[in-house]
Design a protein around this motif. Structure first.
Motif, mmCIF file in Angstrom:
data_model
loop_
_atom_site.group_PDB
_atom_site.id
_atom_site.type_symbol
_atom_site.label_atom_id
_atom_site.label_comp_id
_atom_site.label_asym_id
_atom_site.label_seq_id
_atom_site.Cartn_x
_atom_site.Cartn_y
_atom_site.Cartn_z
ATOM 1 N N GLY A 1 61.995 68.192 18.315
ATOM 2 C CA GLY A 1 60.734 68.556 18.133
ATOM 3 C C GLY A 1 59.673 67.732 18.876
ATOM 4 O O GLY A 1 58.642 68.174 18.501
ATOM 5 N N GLY A 2 59.811 67.055 19.848
ATOM 6 C CA GLY A 2 58.854 66.059 20.563
ATOM 7 C C GLY A 2 58.863 64.792 20.173
ATOM 8 O O GLY A 2 58.694 64.562 18.973
ATOM 9 N N THR A 3 58.877 63.917 21.133
ATOM 10 C CA THR A 3 58.769 62.379 20.961
ATOM 11 C C THR A 3 57.615 62.000 21.936
ATOM 12 O O THR A 3 57.443 62.336 22.752
ATOM 13 C CB THR A 3 60.014 61.603 21.112
ATOM 14 O OG1 THR A 3 60.143 62.003 22.484
ATOM 15 C CG2 THR A 3 61.239 62.089 20.315
ATOM 16 N N ALA A 4 57.017 60.972 21.142
ATOM 17 C CA ALA A 4 55.634 60.444 21.928
ATOM 18 C C ALA A 4 56.308 59.963 23.256
ATOM 19 O O ALA A 4 55.425 60.028 24.101
ATOM 20 C CB ALA A 4 54.957 59.495 20.902
ATOM 21 N N ASP A 5 57.221 59.305 23.330
ATOM 22 C CA ASP A 5 57.819 58.375 24.621
ATOM 23 C C ASP A 5 58.042 59.318 25.475
ATOM 24 O O ASP A 5 57.456 59.405 26.734
ATOM 25 C CB ASP A 5 58.767 57.728 24.195
ATOM 26 C CG ASP A 5 59.009 56.672 25.317
ATOM 27 O OD1 ASP A 5 58.184 56.111 25.715
ATOM 28 O OD2 ASP A 5 60.517 56.520 25.482
ATOM 29 N N ARG A 6 58.769 60.561 25.308
ATOM 30 C CA ARG A 6 58.979 61.393 26.157
ATOM 31 C C ARG A 6 57.862 62.433 26.767
ATOM 32 O O ARG A 6 57.626 62.768 27.785
ATOM 33 C CB ARG A 6 60.057 62.554 25.718
ATOM 34 C CG ARG A 6 60.485 63.875 26.589
ATOM 35 C CD ARG A 6 61.526 64.554 26.076
ATOM 36 N NE ARG A 6 62.891 63.578 26.115
ATOM 37 C CZ ARG A 6 64.012 63.954 26.014
ATOM 38 N NH1 ARG A 6 64.220 65.181 26.183
ATOM 39 N NH2 ARG A 6 65.142 63.047 25.598
ATOM 40 N N GLU A 7 56.682 62.546 25.719
ATOM 41 C CA GLU A 7 55.516 63.303 25.912
ATOM 42 C C GLU A 7 54.843 62.510 26.869
ATOM 43 O O GLU A 7 54.447 63.072 28.260
ATOM 44 C CB GLU A 7 54.793 63.556 24.942
ATOM 45 C CG GLU A 7 55.457 64.683 24.075
ATOM 46 C CD GLU A 7 54.845 64.878 22.753
ATOM 47 O OE1 GLU A 7 53.702 64.080 22.221
ATOM 48 O OE2 GLU A 7 55.173 65.671 21.737
ATOM 49 N N MET B 1 55.868 60.199 29.221
ATOM 50 C CA MET B 1 56.844 60.168 30.275
ATOM 51 C C MET B 1 56.370 61.389 31.131
ATOM 52 O O MET B 1 56.156 61.104 32.363
ATOM 53 C CB MET B 1 58.284 59.947 30.364
ATOM 54 C CG MET B 1 59.155 59.717 31.441
ATOM 55 S SD MET B 1 60.777 60.805 31.143
ATOM 56 C CE MET B 1 60.204 62.485 30.747
ATOM 57 N N LEU B 2 56.657 62.468 30.624
ATOM 58 C CA LEU B 2 56.303 63.786 31.277
ATOM 59 C C LEU B 2 55.031 63.920 31.963
ATOM 60 O O LEU B 2 54.614 64.509 33.019
ATOM 61 C CB LEU B 2 56.664 64.981 30.341
ATOM 62 C CG LEU B 2 58.362 65.259 30.101
ATOM 63 C CD1 LEU B 2 58.259 66.132 29.004
ATOM 64 C CD2 LEU B 2 58.962 65.429 31.234
ATOM 65 N N LEU B 3 54.014 63.336 31.180
ATOM 66 C CA LEU B 3 52.599 63.535 31.568
ATOM 67 C C LEU B 3 52.663 62.512 32.694
ATOM 68 O O LEU B 3 51.749 62.998 33.699
ATOM 69 C CB LEU B 3 51.652 62.990 30.248
ATOM 70 C CG LEU B 3 50.117 62.820 30.662
ATOM 71 C CD1 LEU B 3 49.648 64.478 31.032
ATOM 72 C CD2 LEU B 3 49.404 62.251 29.557
ATOM 73 N N LEU C 1 64.476 58.003 34.983
ATOM 74 C CA LEU C 1 63.806 57.853 33.832
ATOM 75 C C LEU C 1 64.556 58.051 32.559
ATOM 76 O O LEU C 1 65.215 59.061 32.330
ATOM 77 C CB LEU C 1 62.787 58.834 34.019
ATOM 78 C CG LEU C 1 61.864 58.869 35.201
ATOM 79 C CD1 LEU C 1 60.633 59.939 35.062
ATOM 80 C CD2 LEU C 1 61.251 57.327 35.604
ATOM 81 N N ALA C 2 64.334 57.062 31.496
ATOM 82 C CA ALA C 2 64.979 57.128 30.204
ATOM 83 C C ALA C 2 64.159 56.836 29.217
ATOM 84 O O ALA C 2 64.168 55.741 28.624
ATOM 85 C CB ALA C 2 66.131 55.962 30.355
ATOM 86 N N PRO C 3 63.419 57.942 28.869
ATOM 87 C CA PRO C 3 62.461 57.661 27.549
ATOM 88 C C PRO C 3 63.427 57.635 26.236
ATOM 89 O O PRO C 3 64.497 58.073 26.167
ATOM 90 C CB PRO C 3 61.729 58.976 27.589
ATOM 91 C CG PRO C 3 62.632 59.755 28.176
ATOM 92 C CD PRO C 3 63.359 59.348 29.427
ATOM 93 N N TRP D 1 54.143 54.324 30.439
ATOM 94 C CA TRP D 1 54.556 55.136 31.308
ATOM 95 C C TRP D 1 53.334 55.320 32.528
ATOM 96 O O TRP D 1 53.535 55.918 33.505
ATOM 97 C CB TRP D 1 55.009 56.595 30.720
ATOM 98 C CG TRP D 1 56.215 56.506 30.078
ATOM 99 C CD1 TRP D 1 56.406 56.692 28.673
ATOM 100 C CD2 TRP D 1 57.439 56.392 30.670
ATOM 101 N NE1 TRP D 1 57.955 56.536 28.499
ATOM 102 C CE2 TRP D 1 58.493 56.304 29.667
ATOM 103 C CE3 TRP D 1 57.952 56.004 32.053
ATOM 104 C CZ2 TRP D 1 59.856 56.214 30.045
ATOM 105 C CZ3 TRP D 1 59.232 56.003 32.620
ATOM 106 C CH2 TRP D 1 60.421 56.078 31.440
ATOM 107 N N GLU D 2 52.090 54.832 32.036
ATOM 108 C CA GLU D 2 51.104 54.964 33.039
ATOM 109 C C GLU D 2 51.112 53.860 34.128
ATOM 110 O O GLU D 2 50.758 54.305 35.217
ATOM 111 C CB GLU D 2 49.779 54.762 32.111
ATOM 112 C CG GLU D 2 49.377 55.571 31.044
ATOM 113 C CD GLU D 2 48.190 55.249 30.230
ATOM 114 O OE1 GLU D 2 47.685 54.026 30.462
ATOM 115 O OE2 GLU D 2 47.559 56.071 29.507
ATOM 116 N N ASP D 3 52.096 53.031 33.877
ATOM 117 C CA ASP D 3 52.331 51.996 35.021
ATOM 118 C C ASP D 3 53.374 52.754 35.881
ATOM 119 O O ASP D 3 53.641 52.160 37.069
ATOM 120 C CB ASP D 3 52.974 50.964 34.352
ATOM 121 C CG ASP D 3 52.045 49.971 33.547
ATOM 122 O OD1 ASP D 3 50.769 50.246 33.999
ATOM 123 O OD2 ASP D 3 52.310 49.424 32.773
#
Length: 392
Positions: free
Chosen positions: A226-232, A234-236, A280-282, A349-351
């Motif tokens: 249903g969506g995880t903040a970490d994966r979102e 990373m994709l961004l 990449l391993a969120p 993930w911004e890094d």
């Protein structure tokens, strides 16, 4: 199947079908072959639930039990127990490693199993609690919760002579952690067939990092669970890295039961990993994922971000809680060697862009890859020695 060891079970339920033997091995030395066989027991309600034991089957037999197989005979058996499944009728065996998967059906209670095992007059069973990936979940969570909470689960563990479990959690830190391992060897996205044997040949890790064409790679569902903040996040972060990162949105083999319009088959997924410097391993339900281990087995360097909670799988891997793994703002090899934990853990993930484009990173990728591979081998060997000490 040696039916003698199932005599108590057969007397309790003569109508049940005998367990299916999935794997058997004998040690090369004849004297060791005379030792009592270790029986590994899986349980599944139906073929639809086989995914949960098959995901871990090869890693368990090939890696975790590698030293045990050299010291005594090993048989892996699958007992089909359709719902509703009574613990009084399931197959049990002395000198066994009992695999209870938290996500699978039938739901087996470790305490009830231990009590029934003793009631039958058997001895020598050890517990491997698989896939308990959210030990902080509420009791009402049928997959991860436990009546009475983790205090009650810890007490249930105490009824066994030895317990091993997936995933680290502070509240259950008294029980030895087992690495998750890769999942590509037997997966529900592949044709559904019972695994009859295990290919015991070594995996190929692929070319040197500096010789790989893709800088970073990710494959998986866009909104897992249903969506995880970490994966979102990373994709961004990867949207600005289209020339550096290959992102395949759709179910990759590590993700069971996720619909996808363009799923990758196993061979393509492996080729992509073996052609990427970084994977990449969120985080999913837990910071540790199959992707970490599939990257390591393919010679790719896994990249994650620091978990927000105190449930980091890094503590046992790094060897001490104060270790600071490689971060985006630290580029020297000295940090790898000092921390003895060569896994790329970004603060955010911004890094990611700064890390991938850093001039300090590119000359070091082969050395990082070598350290990561050495580290992964040591982790697996440590786990194999731990199982040997437990079971031999």
């Amino acid at each position: 199947v040696n039916v003698d060891i199932f005599a108590p079970w057969q007397m309790l339920s003569a109508k049940r079908r005998p367990p299916l033997e999935l794997f058997h091995s004998e040690p090369e030395e004849k004297d060791l072959a005379r030792r009592p066989s270790l029986t590994v027991l899986y349980y599944s309600a139906s073929e639809e639930w086989d995914a949960y034991w098959s995901l871990y089957h090869r890693f368990l037999v090939h890696d975790l039990l590698s030293r045990v197989r050299r010291a005594r005979p090993v048989s892996v058996l699958l007992d089909r127990c359709p719902d509703p499944c009574s613990i009084s009728t399931i197959a049990m065996a002395k000198d066994s490693l009992v695999v209870i998967n938290a996500h699978a059906s039938p739901r087996l209670d470790p305490r009830a199993y231990s009590e029934e095992f003793k009631r039958r007059g058997l001895s020598g069973a050890f517990l491997f609690h698989q896939n308990h990936e959210k030990p902080w979940a509420r009791e009402t969570d049928w997959r991860n919760g436990y009546p009475g909470g983790n205090e009650a689960l810890s007490a249930a563990y105490g009824s066994w002579p030895g317990v091993r479990r997936h995933y680290v959690y502070q509240g259950l830190s008294n029980y030895s952690y087992v690495p998750l391992g890769p999942a590509w060897h037997a997966h529900p996205h592949l044709p559904k067939a019972v695994v009859s044997q295990v290919d015991l040949t070594a995996s190929e890790t692929g070319p040197l990092a500096s010789q790989r064409a893709t800088k970073c790679f990710f494959a998986g569902a866009e909104a897992q669970f249903g969506g995880t903040a970490d994966r979102e996040a990373m994709l961004l972060a990867t949207k600005s890295l289209l020339g550096s990162c290959e992102v395949h949105l759709g179910s990759a083999p590590p993700e069971p039961n996720e619909p996808a319009a363009q799923p990758l088959d196993r061979e393509t997924y492996l080729l992509k990993l073996r052609g990427a410097i970084f994977a990449l391993a969120p985080a999913g339900n837990n910071p540790e994922t199959f992707r970490h281990w599939e990257a390591l087995e393919s010679g790719s360097i896994p990249v994650s971000v620091r978990p927000a909670r105190e449930r980091s799988y890094l503590v046992p891997w790094c060897g001490r809680p104060e270790a600071r793994p490689f971060q985006a703002k630290i580029w020297s090899m000295g940090d790898f060697i000092r921390d003895r934990c060569p896994v790329v853990i970004l603060d955010s993930w911004e890094d990611l862009a700064g890390f991938l484009h850093s001039r300090d990173v590119a000359p070091l990728v082969d050395e990082i890859q070598a350290l990561v591979q050495k580290w992964a081998r040591e982790i697996k060997e440590k786990a194999a020695i731990d199982f040997e000490e437990l079971l031999v």
